[in-house]
Design an enzyme around this catalytic site. Structure first.
Site, PDB file in Angstrom:
ATOM      1  N   ILE A 113       1.001  -1.318   0.145  1.00 43.45           N
ATOM      2  CA  ILE A 113       0.084   0.025   0.058  1.00 43.45           C
ATOM      3  C   ILE A 113       0.997   1.157  -0.032  1.00 43.45           C
ATOM      4  CG2 ILE A 113      -2.181   0.942   1.254  1.00 43.45           C
ATOM      5  CD1 ILE A 113      -2.462  -1.598   2.659  1.00 43.45           C
TER       6      ILE A 113
ATOM      7  N   ASP B 126      12.194   2.391   4.956  1.00 40.53           N
ATOM      8  CA  ASP B 126      11.654   1.130   4.994  1.00 40.53           C
ATOM      9  C   ASP B 126      12.927   0.076   5.206  1.00 40.53           C
ATOM     10  OD1 ASP B 126       8.965  -0.526   3.520  1.00 40.53           O
ATOM     11  OD2 ASP B 126      10.867  -1.683   4.163  1.00 40.53           O
TER      12      ASP B 126
ATOM     13  N   ASN C  65       9.968  -6.762   4.140  1.00 40.12           N
ATOM     14  CA  ASN C  65       8.959  -7.318   3.172  1.00 40.12           C
ATOM     15  C   ASN C  65       8.480  -6.676   1.915  1.00 40.12           C
ATOM     16  OD1 ASN C  65       6.836  -9.441   2.683  1.00 40.12           O
ATOM     17  ND2 ASN C  65       5.257  -8.089   3.246  1.00 40.12           N
TER      18      ASN C  65
ATOM     19  N   ASP D 286      15.610   0.745   9.952  1.00 48.01           N
ATOM     20  CA  ASP D 286      14.475   0.396  10.638  1.00 48.01           C
ATOM     21  C   ASP D 286      13.909   1.459  11.660  1.00 48.01           C
ATOM     22  OD1 ASP D 286      13.305  -1.095  12.889  1.00 48.01           O
ATOM     23  OD2 ASP D 286      14.213  -2.801  12.198  1.00 48.01           O
TER      24      ASP D 286
ATOM     25  N   SER E 141      -6.615  -0.608  10.861  1.00 45.67           N
ATOM     26  CA  SER E 141      -7.275  -1.864  10.116  1.00 45.67           C
ATOM     27  C   SER E 141      -8.515  -2.122  10.575  1.00 45.67           C
ATOM     28  CB  SER E 141      -6.116  -3.109  10.276  1.00 45.67           C
ATOM     29  OG  SER E 141      -6.861  -4.451   9.739  1.00 45.67           O
TER      30      SER E 141
ATOM     31  N   TYR F 157      -1.833  -9.012  16.387  1.00 45.56           N
ATOM     32  CA  TYR F 157      -1.749  -7.979  15.402  1.00 45.56           C
ATOM     33  C   TYR F 157      -2.573  -6.719  15.536  1.00 45.56           C
ATOM     34  CZ  TYR F 157      -2.305  -5.749  10.777  1.00 45.56           C
ATOM     35  OH  TYR F 157      -2.544  -4.820   9.851  1.00 45.56           O
TER      36      TYR F 157
ATOM     37  N   LYS G 285      -2.551  -2.660  16.352  1.00 46.97           N
ATOM     38  CA  LYS G 285      -3.052  -1.425  15.748  1.00 46.97           C
ATOM     39  C   LYS G 285      -3.738  -0.733  16.749  1.00 46.97           C
ATOM     40  CE  LYS G 285      -1.307  -1.938  11.649  1.00 46.97           C
ATOM     41  NZ  LYS G 285      -0.432  -1.075  11.245  1.00 46.97           N
TER      42      LYS G 285
ATOM     43  N   TYR H 271      -8.302   0.551   7.148  1.00 48.11           N
ATOM     44  CA  TYR H 271      -8.760  -0.153   5.827  1.00 48.11           C
ATOM     45  C   TYR H 271      -9.225  -1.534   5.967  1.00 48.11           C
ATOM     46  CZ  TYR H 271      -4.010   1.738   5.426  1.00 48.11           C
ATOM     47  OH  TYR H 271      -2.676   2.420   5.448  1.00 48.11           O
TER      48      TYR H 271
ATOM     49  N   LEU I  86      -6.553 -13.538   0.431  1.00 48.20           N
ATOM     50  CA  LEU I  86      -7.554 -14.649  -0.353  1.00 48.20           C
ATOM     51  C   LEU I  86      -6.795 -14.320  -1.987  1.00 48.20           C
ATOM     52  CD1 LEU I  86      -9.930 -16.446  -1.201  1.00 48.20           C
ATOM     53  CD2 LEU I  86     -11.063 -14.180  -0.986  1.00 48.20           C
TER      54      LEU I  86
ATOM     55  N   ASP J  81     -11.121 -16.236  12.226  1.00 49.84           N
ATOM     56  CA  ASP J  81     -11.991 -15.552  11.391  1.00 49.84           C
ATOM     57  C   ASP J  81     -13.201 -15.132  11.763  1.00 49.84           C
ATOM     58  OD1 ASP J  81      -9.959 -15.400   9.176  1.00 49.84           O
ATOM     59  OD2 ASP J  81     -10.923 -17.087   8.093  1.00 49.84           O
TER      60      ASP J  81
HETATM   61  P1  NAD Z   1       3.642  -4.757   3.438  1.00 48.15           P
HETATM   62  O1  NAD Z   1       4.504  -5.787   4.219  1.00 48.15           O
HETATM   63  O2  NAD Z   1       3.601  -4.900   1.931  1.00 48.15           O
HETATM   64  O3  NAD Z   1       4.251  -3.166   3.883  1.00 48.15           O
HETATM   65  C1  NAD Z   1       4.933  -3.000   4.885  1.00 48.15           C
HETATM   66  C2  NAD Z   1       6.144  -2.351   4.935  1.00 48.15           C
HETATM   67  O4  NAD Z   1       6.771  -2.105   6.167  1.00 48.15           O
HETATM   68  C3  NAD Z   1       7.206  -3.353   4.138  1.00 48.15           C
HETATM   69  O5  NAD Z   1       7.697  -2.762   3.000  1.00 48.15           O
HETATM   70  C4  NAD Z   1       8.485  -3.721   5.057  1.00 48.15           C
HETATM   71  O6  NAD Z   1       9.334  -3.757   4.764  1.00 48.15           O
HETATM   72  C5  NAD Z   1       8.064  -2.593   6.047  1.00 48.15           C
HETATM   73  N1  NAD Z   1       8.583  -2.941   7.413  1.00 48.15           N
HETATM   74  C6  NAD Z   1       8.248  -3.880   8.149  1.00 48.15           C
HETATM   75  N2  NAD Z   1       8.935  -3.635   9.510  1.00 48.15           N
HETATM   76  C7  NAD Z   1       9.827  -2.558   9.396  1.00 48.15           C
HETATM   77  C8  NAD Z   1      10.646  -1.907  10.170  1.00 48.15           C
HETATM   78  N3  NAD Z   1      10.775  -2.506  11.283  1.00 48.15           N
HETATM   79  N4  NAD Z   1      11.539  -0.790   9.701  1.00 48.15           N
HETATM   80  C9  NAD Z   1      10.934  -0.172   8.669  1.00 48.15           C
HETATM   81  N5  NAD Z   1      10.077  -0.789   7.716  1.00 48.15           N
HETATM   82  C10 NAD Z   1       9.484  -1.975   7.950  1.00 48.15           C
HETATM   83  O7  NAD Z   1       2.273  -4.539   4.020  1.00 48.15           O
HETATM   84  P2  NAD Z   1       0.905  -3.654   3.399  1.00 48.15           P
HETATM   85  O8  NAD Z   1      -0.193  -4.406   2.698  1.00 48.15           O
HETATM   86  O9  NAD Z   1       1.395  -2.477   2.383  1.00 48.15           O
HETATM   87  O10 NAD Z   1       0.463  -2.765   4.695  1.00 48.15           O
HETATM   88  C11 NAD Z   1       0.705  -1.583   5.162  1.00 48.15           C
HETATM   89  C12 NAD Z   1       0.367  -1.361   6.111  1.00 48.15           C
HETATM   90  O11 NAD Z   1      -1.204  -1.194   6.190  1.00 48.15           O
HETATM   91  C13 NAD Z   1       0.766  -2.267   7.484  1.00 48.15           C
HETATM   92  O12 NAD Z   1       0.841  -1.208   8.528  1.00 48.15           O
HETATM   93  C14 NAD Z   1      -0.354  -2.863   7.584  1.00 48.15           C
HETATM   94  O13 NAD Z   1      -0.447  -3.383   8.952  1.00 48.15           O
HETATM   95  C15 NAD Z   1      -1.522  -1.997   7.249  1.00 48.15           C
HETATM   96  N6  NAD Z   1      -2.860  -2.821   6.845  1.00 48.15           N
HETATM   97  C16 NAD Z   1      -2.558  -3.845   5.762  1.00 48.15           C
HETATM   98  C17 NAD Z   1      -3.803  -4.322   5.278  1.00 48.15           C
HETATM   99  C18 NAD Z   1      -3.591  -5.298   4.235  1.00 48.15           C
HETATM  100  O14 NAD Z   1      -4.506  -6.182   4.044  1.00 48.15           O
HETATM  101  N7  NAD Z   1      -2.626  -5.447   3.596  1.00 48.15           N
HETATM  102  C19 NAD Z   1      -5.138  -4.043   5.867  1.00 48.15           C
HETATM  103  C20 NAD Z   1      -5.139  -3.078   6.956  1.00 48.15           C
HETATM  104  C21 NAD Z   1      -3.960  -2.537   7.250  1.00 48.15           C
HETATM  105  C1  WQD Z   2     -10.308 -13.069   3.237  1.00 51.99           C
HETATM  106  C2  WQD Z   2     -11.552 -13.996   3.411  1.00 51.99           C
HETATM  107  C3  WQD Z   2     -11.025 -16.007   4.773  1.00 51.99           C
HETATM  108  C4  WQD Z   2      -7.462 -17.254   2.417  1.00 51.99           C
HETATM  109  C5  WQD Z   2      -6.861  -9.931   6.847  1.00 51.99           C
HETATM  110  C6  WQD Z   2      -6.534  -9.319   8.246  1.00 51.99           C
HETATM  111  C7  WQD Z   2      -7.050  -7.956   8.263  1.00 51.99           C
HETATM  112  C8  WQD Z   2      -6.478  -7.182   7.189  1.00 51.99           C
HETATM  113  C9  WQD Z   2      -6.661  -7.803   5.807  1.00 51.99           C
HETATM  114  C10 WQD Z   2      -4.345  -6.323   7.835  1.00 51.99           C
HETATM  115  C11 WQD Z   2     -11.678 -14.621   4.647  1.00 51.99           C
HETATM  116  C12 WQD Z   2     -10.808 -16.376   3.385  1.00 51.99           C
HETATM  117  C13 WQD Z   2      -8.504 -16.707   2.976  1.00 51.99           C
HETATM  118  C14 WQD Z   2      -7.651 -18.615   1.846  1.00 51.99           C
HETATM  119  C15 WQD Z   2      -9.823 -18.255   2.246  1.00 51.99           C
HETATM  120  N1  WQD Z   2      -4.829  -7.134   7.189  1.00 51.99           N
HETATM  121  N2  WQD Z   2      -9.856 -17.132   2.778  1.00 51.99           N
HETATM  122  N3  WQD Z   2      -8.847 -19.382   1.826  1.00 51.99           N
HETATM  123  O1  WQD Z   2      -8.548 -12.381   7.003  1.00 51.99           O
HETATM  124  O2  WQD Z   2     -10.290 -10.624   5.829  1.00 51.99           O
HETATM  125  O3  WQD Z   2      -8.457  -9.874   6.500  1.00 51.99           O
HETATM  126  O4  WQD Z   2      -6.153  -9.088   5.668  1.00 51.99           O
HETATM  127  O5  WQD Z   2      -4.747  -5.518   8.534  1.00 51.99           O
HETATM  128  O6  WQD Z   2      -6.252  -7.598   9.495  1.00 51.99           O
HETATM  129  O7  WQD Z   2      -6.994 -10.147   9.316  1.00 51.99           O
HETATM  130  O8  WQD Z   2      -8.206 -11.348   4.782  1.00 51.99           O
HETATM  131  O9  WQD Z   2      -7.704 -12.187   2.609  1.00 51.99           O
HETATM  132  O10 WQD Z   2      -7.024 -13.365   4.682  1.00 51.99           O
HETATM  133  O11 WQD Z   2      -9.258 -13.512   4.151  1.00 51.99           O
HETATM  134  O12 WQD Z   2     -11.036 -18.869   2.327  1.00 51.99           O
HETATM  135  O13 WQD Z   2      -6.630 -19.219   1.747  1.00 51.99           O
HETATM  136  O14 WQD Z   2     -10.993 -15.239   2.328  1.00 51.99           O
HETATM  137  O15 WQD Z   2     -11.390 -17.021   5.590  1.00 51.99           O
HETATM  138  O16 WQD Z   2     -12.925 -14.975   4.752  1.00 51.99           O
HETATM  139  P1  WQD Z   2      -8.872 -11.190   6.214  1.00 51.99           P
HETATM  140  P2  WQD Z   2      -7.774 -12.644   3.939  1.00 51.99           P
END
Ligand code: NAD
Ligand code: WQD
Length: 367
Positions: free
Chosen positions: A15, A34, A38, A61, A128, A156, A160, A196, A219, A315
């Site tokens: 993101i 960064d 990851n 870091d 989140s 986790y 948050k 989000y 997913l 879940d």
């Molecule tokens: P991502 O893992 O792709 O991005 C996170 C970044 O943080 C990575 O580039 C990683 O290298 C960096 N990072 C981790 N530890 C670090 C450290 N100690 N110092 C510096 N950098 C560090 O994840 P994303 O999906 O892009 O998520 C971004 C943010 O959004 C996160 O805070 C995540 O918790 C939050 N979020 C993600 C989702 C999702 O489903 N992707 C949903 C809700 C919230």
């Molecule tokens: C979506 C749906 C699963 C994988 C997670 C975090 C949330 C946020 C987003 C960071 C669910 C189902 C999944 C699979 C499946 N991240 N599923 N088979 O769990 O809604 O949210 O990511 O903040 O905090 O909890 O996302 O993509 O893992 O799952 O059936 O192999 O797909 O059960 O219903 P989730 P997800």
């Protein structure tokens, strides 16, 4: 003309990279911190391929306060931070919770301390939907509004909600302390807590997308691996939920809509000085797992193999956003559909089966 300078932590991640691009396209200067835990530095070249500008980058870091001090000292024009840097795997957070608290909470405290020393006063935080836990435990809380009581069900999620509380306390204290002392600038301290729902999709160019370095657990990236032949089938976690087809419901939001949400939230903080605000960023539309399999299969043009398995621990039935507050206050709503997210994810996957460990798509290099 540069409209402002922003530090983006975690800016090479999924993101973060889209938000860095959105900021550059809106004429912000972008500085990324960064540690590449990851993510890959190659995304910086890809961002430049799309918009002709490259963010400044520090491999550091976030928990290292001195490293953050150095970044702010070298970029005194930064007035805002968008804070993505975090560990984000729900399952893993139950196995190594201390590491999650160290990075997510400790890193945020280091960041806030360093921001304060350098008078950087606006922060947009990646929260989140997971902070709500199971909103179906309350009557009338689906779709989920921001006033739904929070109650995360995993470490986790608790990192948050803890960081949300720390940011809120710090911003309010800065405002109160300056006001009490009769010093100017109290109104400059602002925070957006962006909750989000399920981010998905990729850039329509096929040049940037999600590039998880380990095994994905979300997913859509898993479905993409089935489609590209890296995985035999998808396991559907439970078909005995109280939904129309028995599978769980989520609100999938295109990452381009999500990154635009960060831009409008940042502009709102800088223009309106609201103090601390929480906003849901979701579409308001819930989709089941079976609907997602169908939507992605339609884009790929063939059925994708799946098998029903037991429910995944932790879940919940339904996480669908009520995005009314962001619609009204930020004038933001999703514009792209689930079908767009599936099509863009498939283009990204076909163009980059090895993610950023390969050359960018040819038509882009030739362009
Ligand atoms: P991502 O893992 O792709 O991005 C996170 C970044 O943080 C990575 O580039 C990683 O290298 C960096 N990072 C981790 N530890 C670090 C450290 N100690 N110092 C510096 N950098 C560090 O994840 P994303 O999906 O892009 O998520 C971004 C943010 O959004 C996160 O805070 C995540 O918790 C939050 N979020 C993600 C989702 C999702 O489903 N992707 C949903 C809700 C919230
Ligand atoms: C979506 C749906 C699963 C994988 C997670 C975090 C949330 C946020 C987003 C960071 C669910 C189902 C999944 C699979 C499946 N991240 N599923 N088979 O769990 O809604 O949210 O990511 O903040 O905090 O909890 O996302 O993509 O893992 O799952 O059936 O192999 O797909 O059960 O219903 P989730 P997800």
């Amino acid at each position: 003309m540069v409209v402002g300078s922003v530090l983006v932590t975690g800016g090479t991640g999924y993101i973060g990279s889209f938000t860095a691009l959105a900021l550059l396209e809106a004429d912000y200067k972008v500085v990324i911190v960064d540690n590449l835990y990851n993510s890959s530095k190659e995304v910086l070249n890809r961002i430049e391929l799309i918009c002709g500008k490259k963010p400044a980058f520090y491999e550091a870091d976030m928990t290292d306060e001195a490293a953050l001090d150095k970044v702010f000292a070298e970029h005194p024009d930064i007035d805002s931070v968008i804070h993505f840097g975090a560990l984000k795997a729900v399952g893993e957070s139950g196995e190594i919770p201390l590491e999650y608290y160290r990075v997510n909470v400790g890193g945020s405290i280091a960041l806030l301390r360093s921001m304060t020393k350098h008078n950087v006063t606006n922060i947009v935080f990646s929260s989140s939907a997971t902070v709500y836990g199971d909103a179906t435990r309350f009557p009338n809380m689906i779709p989920i509004p921001e006033h739904c009581p929070i109650g995360p069900t995993n470490p986790y999620g608790r990192t948050k909600s803890t960081v949300e509380a720390i940011i809120t306390d710090h911003i309010n204290a800065q405002r109160n302390n300056l006001t009490k002392k009769g010093e100017p600038g109290a109104e400059k301290w602002n925070a957006a807590l962006l909750r989000y729902f399920n981010p998905s999709g990729a850039h329509p160019s096929g040049v940037i997308g999600e590039n998880p370095l380990g095994v994905p657990y979300n997913l859509l990236p898993l479905l993409a691996q089935v489609a590209i032949g890296k995985r035999e089938k998808l396991l559907v976690f439970g078909d005995d939920y109280a939904s129309k087809d028995g599978t769980a419901i989520r609100d999938y939001i295109h990452v381009l809509d999500l990154s635009r949400g960060h831009l409008v939230a940042l502009n709102y903080l800088r223009e309106k000085s609201p103090g601390v605000k929480a906003w849901n960023l979701g579409s308001g539309r819930g989709s089941t797992v079976f609907e997602m399999i169908k939507a992605f299969s339609d884009v790929v043009g063939r059925p994708l193999a799946y098998e029903v398995a037991p429910r995944r621990a932790g879940d919940v039935l339904d996480l669908t956003a009520n995005p009314t507050l962001a619609n009204q206050e930020l004038n933001w709503k999703t514009e792209l559909t689930l079908e767009d997210a599936c099509a863009d994810l498939w283009k990204w996957t076909e163009n980059n089966p090895e993610g950023y460990n390969q050359q960018p798509p040819k038509e882009f290099v030739d362009a």
